[in-house]
Enzyme design. Structure first.
Site, PDB file in Angstrom:
ATOM      1  N   THR A  11      -8.907  -4.372   5.444  1.00  0.00           N
ATOM      2  CA  THR A  11      -7.516  -4.761   5.174  1.00  0.00           C
ATOM      3  C   THR A  11      -6.766  -3.524   4.688  1.00  0.00           C
ATOM      4  OG1 THR A  11      -7.928  -5.397   2.871  1.00  0.00           O
ATOM      5  CG2 THR A  11      -8.231  -7.123   4.553  1.00  0.00           C
ATOM      6  N   GLY A  12      -5.501  -3.428   5.086  1.00  0.00           N
ATOM      7  CA  GLY A  12      -4.750  -2.219   4.744  1.00  0.00           C
ATOM      8  C   GLY A  12      -5.342  -1.002   5.445  1.00  0.00           C
ATOM      9  N   GLY A  13      -5.697  -1.192   6.710  1.00  0.00           N
ATOM     10  CA  GLY A  13      -6.339  -0.098   7.457  1.00  0.00           C
ATOM     11  C   GLY A  13      -5.361   0.799   8.182  1.00  0.00           C
ATOM     12  N   ILE A  17      -6.344   5.244   2.174  1.00  0.00           N
ATOM     13  CA  ILE A  17      -7.807   5.099   2.068  1.00  0.00           C
ATOM     14  C   ILE A  17      -8.352   4.217   3.199  1.00  0.00           C
ATOM     15  CG2 ILE A  17      -9.629   4.052   0.656  1.00  0.00           C
ATOM     16  CD1 ILE A  17      -7.902   4.909  -1.839  1.00  0.00           C
ATOM     17  N   GLY A  18      -7.636   3.125   3.515  1.00  0.00           N
ATOM     18  CA  GLY A  18      -8.100   2.208   4.556  1.00  0.00           C
ATOM     19  C   GLY A  18      -8.159   2.883   5.916  1.00  0.00           C
ATOM     20  N   SER A 136     -10.258   0.381  -9.180  1.00  0.00           N
ATOM     21  CA  SER A 136      -9.472   1.541  -9.626  1.00  0.00           C
ATOM     22  C   SER A 136      -9.890   1.958 -11.028  1.00  0.00           C
ATOM     23  CB  SER A 136      -7.978   1.210  -9.658  1.00  0.00           C
ATOM     24  OG  SER A 136      -7.256   2.266 -10.275  1.00  0.00           O
ATOM     25  N   TYR A 149      -1.454  -4.115 -12.761  1.00  0.00           N
ATOM     26  CA  TYR A 149      -2.381  -3.401 -11.863  1.00  0.00           C
ATOM     27  C   TYR A 149      -3.766  -3.285 -12.519  1.00  0.00           C
ATOM     28  CZ  TYR A 149      -4.011   0.200  -8.578  1.00  0.00           C
ATOM     29  OH  TYR A 149      -4.712   0.919  -7.628  1.00  0.00           O
TER      30      TYR A 149
HETATM   31  P1  NAP Z   1      -1.515   3.005   0.729  1.00  0.00           P
HETATM   32  O1  NAP Z   1      -1.635   4.180   1.639  1.00  0.00           O
HETATM   33  O2  NAP Z   1      -0.187   2.602   0.226  1.00  0.00           O
HETATM   34  O3  NAP Z   1      -2.244   1.782   1.423  1.00  0.00           O
HETATM   35  C1  NAP Z   1      -2.105   0.462   0.990  1.00  0.00           C
HETATM   36  C2  NAP Z   1      -2.482  -0.418   2.151  1.00  0.00           C
HETATM   37  O4  NAP Z   1      -2.452  -1.787   1.744  1.00  0.00           O
HETATM   38  C3  NAP Z   1      -1.532  -0.259   3.325  1.00  0.00           C
HETATM   39  O5  NAP Z   1      -2.278  -0.215   4.504  1.00  0.00           O
HETATM   40  C4  NAP Z   1      -0.697  -1.518   3.259  1.00  0.00           C
HETATM   41  O6  NAP Z   1      -0.251  -1.886   4.565  1.00  0.00           O
HETATM   42  C5  NAP Z   1      -1.706  -2.512   2.714  1.00  0.00           C
HETATM   43  N1  NAP Z   1      -1.064  -3.660   2.074  1.00  0.00           N
HETATM   44  C6  NAP Z   1      -0.386  -3.705   0.899  1.00  0.00           C
HETATM   45  N2  NAP Z   1       0.077  -4.955   0.684  1.00  0.00           N
HETATM   46  C7  NAP Z   1      -0.320  -5.697   1.751  1.00  0.00           C
HETATM   47  C8  NAP Z   1      -0.155  -7.045   2.126  1.00  0.00           C
HETATM   48  N3  NAP Z   1       0.534  -7.917   1.372  1.00  0.00           N
HETATM   49  N4  NAP Z   1      -0.693  -7.467   3.285  1.00  0.00           N
HETATM   50  C9  NAP Z   1      -1.394  -6.621   4.073  1.00  0.00           C
HETATM   51  N5  NAP Z   1      -1.588  -5.328   3.769  1.00  0.00           N
HETATM   52  C10 NAP Z   1      -1.058  -4.872   2.627  1.00  0.00           C
HETATM   53  O7  NAP Z   1      -2.387   3.255  -0.567  1.00  0.00           O
HETATM   54  P2  NAP Z   1      -3.941   3.545  -0.808  1.00  0.00           P
HETATM   55  O8  NAP Z   1      -3.975   4.466  -1.943  1.00  0.00           O
HETATM   56  O9  NAP Z   1      -4.640   3.889   0.425  1.00  0.00           O
HETATM   57  O10 NAP Z   1      -4.404   2.119  -1.359  1.00  0.00           O
HETATM   58  C11 NAP Z   1      -5.517   1.407  -0.866  1.00  0.00           C
HETATM   59  C12 NAP Z   1      -6.257   0.760  -2.030  1.00  0.00           C
HETATM   60  O11 NAP Z   1      -6.776   1.789  -2.880  1.00  0.00           O
HETATM   61  C13 NAP Z   1      -5.402  -0.142  -2.920  1.00  0.00           C
HETATM   62  O12 NAP Z   1      -6.118  -1.319  -3.230  1.00  0.00           O
HETATM   63  C14 NAP Z   1      -5.205   0.691  -4.175  1.00  0.00           C
HETATM   64  O13 NAP Z   1      -5.001  -0.093  -5.312  1.00  0.00           O
HETATM   65  C15 NAP Z   1      -6.524   1.435  -4.220  1.00  0.00           C
HETATM   66  N6  NAP Z   1      -6.493   2.639  -5.065  1.00  0.00           N
HETATM   67  C16 NAP Z   1      -5.721   3.704  -4.717  1.00  0.00           C
HETATM   68  C17 NAP Z   1      -5.701   4.817  -5.557  1.00  0.00           C
HETATM   69  C18 NAP Z   1      -4.859   6.038  -5.240  1.00  0.00           C
HETATM   70  O14 NAP Z   1      -4.667   6.884  -6.123  1.00  0.00           O
HETATM   71  N7  NAP Z   1      -4.364   6.194  -4.027  1.00  0.00           N
HETATM   72  C19 NAP Z   1      -6.468   4.834  -6.729  1.00  0.00           C
HETATM   73  C20 NAP Z   1      -7.231   3.726  -7.037  1.00  0.00           C
HETATM   74  C21 NAP Z   1      -7.246   2.630  -6.199  1.00  0.00           C
HETATM   75  P3  NAP Z   1       1.232  -2.439   4.852  1.00  0.00           P
HETATM   76  O15 NAP Z   1       2.167  -1.670   3.986  1.00  0.00           O
HETATM   77  O16 NAP Z   1       1.416  -2.239   6.309  1.00  0.00           O
HETATM   78  O17 NAP Z   1       1.186  -3.885   4.507  1.00  0.00           O
END
Ligand code: NAP
Length: 257
Positions: A11-13, A17-18, A136, A149
Site C-alpha cells: 500500500t502506498g507503493g 518508501i513504498g 516509526s 502520529y
Molecule cells: P510518501 O512518499 O508521502 O508516501 C506515502 C504513501 O502513502 C504514498 O504512496 C501515498 O499515496 C500513500 N497514502 C497516504 N494516504 C493514503 C490513503 N488514504 N490511501 C492510499 N494511499 C495512501 O512518504 P513515505 O515516507 O514513503 O511514507 C511511507 C510510510 O513510511 C508511512 O507510513 C510513514 O508514516 C512511514 N515513515 C516515514 C518516515 C520518513 O521519514 N519518510 C519515517 C518513519 C515512518 P497517495 O498520496 O497516492 O495516496
C-alpha cells in the site's frame, strides 16, 4: 533472487518508501501490486516497475476499495505471500491547536486502515506469508506536534504483536519496520521548499549517530529481509532503521565535543 515466485501487495507503493520497496521486490523476482490515491504517480510507478507490477487506485481508508484492490491483485498474480502495509500520513497535531478531524484522519489512515488492510488480505494469504507494517521512531521519541502520529505508530507496534499471535497458526509472520527520518515526499508539509528541507536535513543529521538522513533503500532492504525466508523465524519483531537515533542518541554529532 530472494522473492522468486512470490506475490506482494504494497500500500502506498507509488511514492517514497513504498515505491523503493516495490522496485526492489520486482528486481528480486516478485509480482507486486501497489496501491495509492494519486493516479498520475500510480501510472508513472506502473511504467517504471514493468509487467510484473499492477497499480490499483484505492484509498486505504475505504475498506471496500481496499478489498477490491486485493481482489484485483489476487486475480492477476494469485494469492499473496507478502503484504507491506506502508501507506501513511504525517500530520501536525499540537496540544492546543488541533481539530478533531485532523487527529482522527491520522489515526484512521495509519492505524485503522492498516488493520483493515491486513483483515482484507487475510483470506487471500498463503500459509507462511509475511506481513510487514510500517512504524516509526516517532512512536517512542516524544517529538512535539506529533501526538496523533506517535499514537498511530505505537498502535501499529501493538497491533502487529496481536496479529502475529492470531496468524501464527497459519505460519504467517508479522513484523514492523520502524524508520527514522527518511528522504521522501512525506516531509513536504514540514519543509515545503528545498531550502527548508536542507535546514531540516542538517538538523536530522545532527541528532542521528550515523550523521545523516536515511534513504528509502535503507528501509526497502529491511522490508526485503522481513519479506524473504532470510527472516523465516522472526515474527512480532520491530526493527528500528534509524542510524541509531533511538538506541544510541548520545552518539549523535550534536553531542560530540
Ligand atoms: P510518501 O512518499 O508521502 O508516501 C506515502 C504513501 O502513502 C504514498 O504512496 C501515498 O499515496 C500513500 N497514502 C497516504 N494516504 C493514503 C490513503 N488514504 N490511501 C492510499 N494511499 C495512501 O512518504 P513515505 O515516507 O514513503 O511514507 C511511507 C510510510 O513510511 C508511512 O507510513 C510513514 O508514516 C512511514 N515513515 C516515514 C518516515 C520518513 O521519514 N519518510 C519515517 C518513519 C515512518 P497517495 O498520496 O497516492 O495516496
Amino acid at each position: 533472487m530472494r522473492l522468486k515466485n512470490k506475490t506482494a501487495l504494497i500500500t502506498g507503493g507509488n511514492s517514497g518508501i513504498g515505491l523503493a520497496t516495490a522496485k526492489l521486490f520486482v528486481a528480486e523476482g516478485a509480482k507486486v501490486t501497489i496501491t495509492g490515491r494519486n493516479k498520475e504517480t500510480l501510472e508513472a510507478a506502473a511504467k517504471e516497475l514493468g509487467p510484473n507490477a499492477l497499480a490499483v487506485e484505492a484509498d486505504i481508508t475505504d475498506v471496500a476499495a481496499t478489498e477490491q484492490a486485493i481482489a484485483r491483485a489476487v486475480e492477476k498474480f494469485g494469492k499473496l505471500d507478502i503484504v507491506f502495509a506502508n501507506a501513511g500520513i504525517a500530520g501536525n497535531t499540537p496540544v492546543g491547536g488541533t481539530a478533531l478531524a485532523a487527529f482522527e484522519q491520522v489515526l484512521r489512515t495509519n492505524v485503522t486502515a492498516v488493520f483493515f488492510t491486513v483483515q482484507a488480505a487475510s483470506p487471500h494469504l498463503n500459509d507462511g506469508a509475511s506481513i510487514i507494517l510500517n512504524g516509526s521512531v516517532i512512536s517512542v521519541l516524544g517529538n512535539p506536534g506529533y501526538a496523533a502520529y506517535a499514537a498511530s505508530k505505537a498502535g501499529v507496534r501493538a497491533m502487529a504483536r496481536v496479529m502475529a499471535s492470531e496468524l501464527s497458526p497459519r505460519g504467517i509472520r508479522v513484523n514492523v519496520v520502524a524508520p527514522g527520518a527518511i528522504r521522501t515526499p512525506i516531509w513536504k508539509g514540514a519543509a515545503p521548499t528545498e531550502q527548508a528541507f536542507a535546514v531540516l536535513e542538517k538538523r536530522i543529521a545532527g541528532i542521528t549517530p550515523l550523521g545523516r538522513i536515511g534513504e528509502t533503500d535503507h528501509i526497502a532492504k529491511t522490508v526485503l529481509y522481513f519479506a524473504s525466508d532470510d527472516s523465516a523465524h522472526v515474527t512480532s519483531a520491530e526493527l528500528f532503521v534509524d542510524g541509531g537515533a533511538t538506541g544510541s542518541p548520545a552518539g549523535a554529532p550534536v553531542f560530540r565535543g
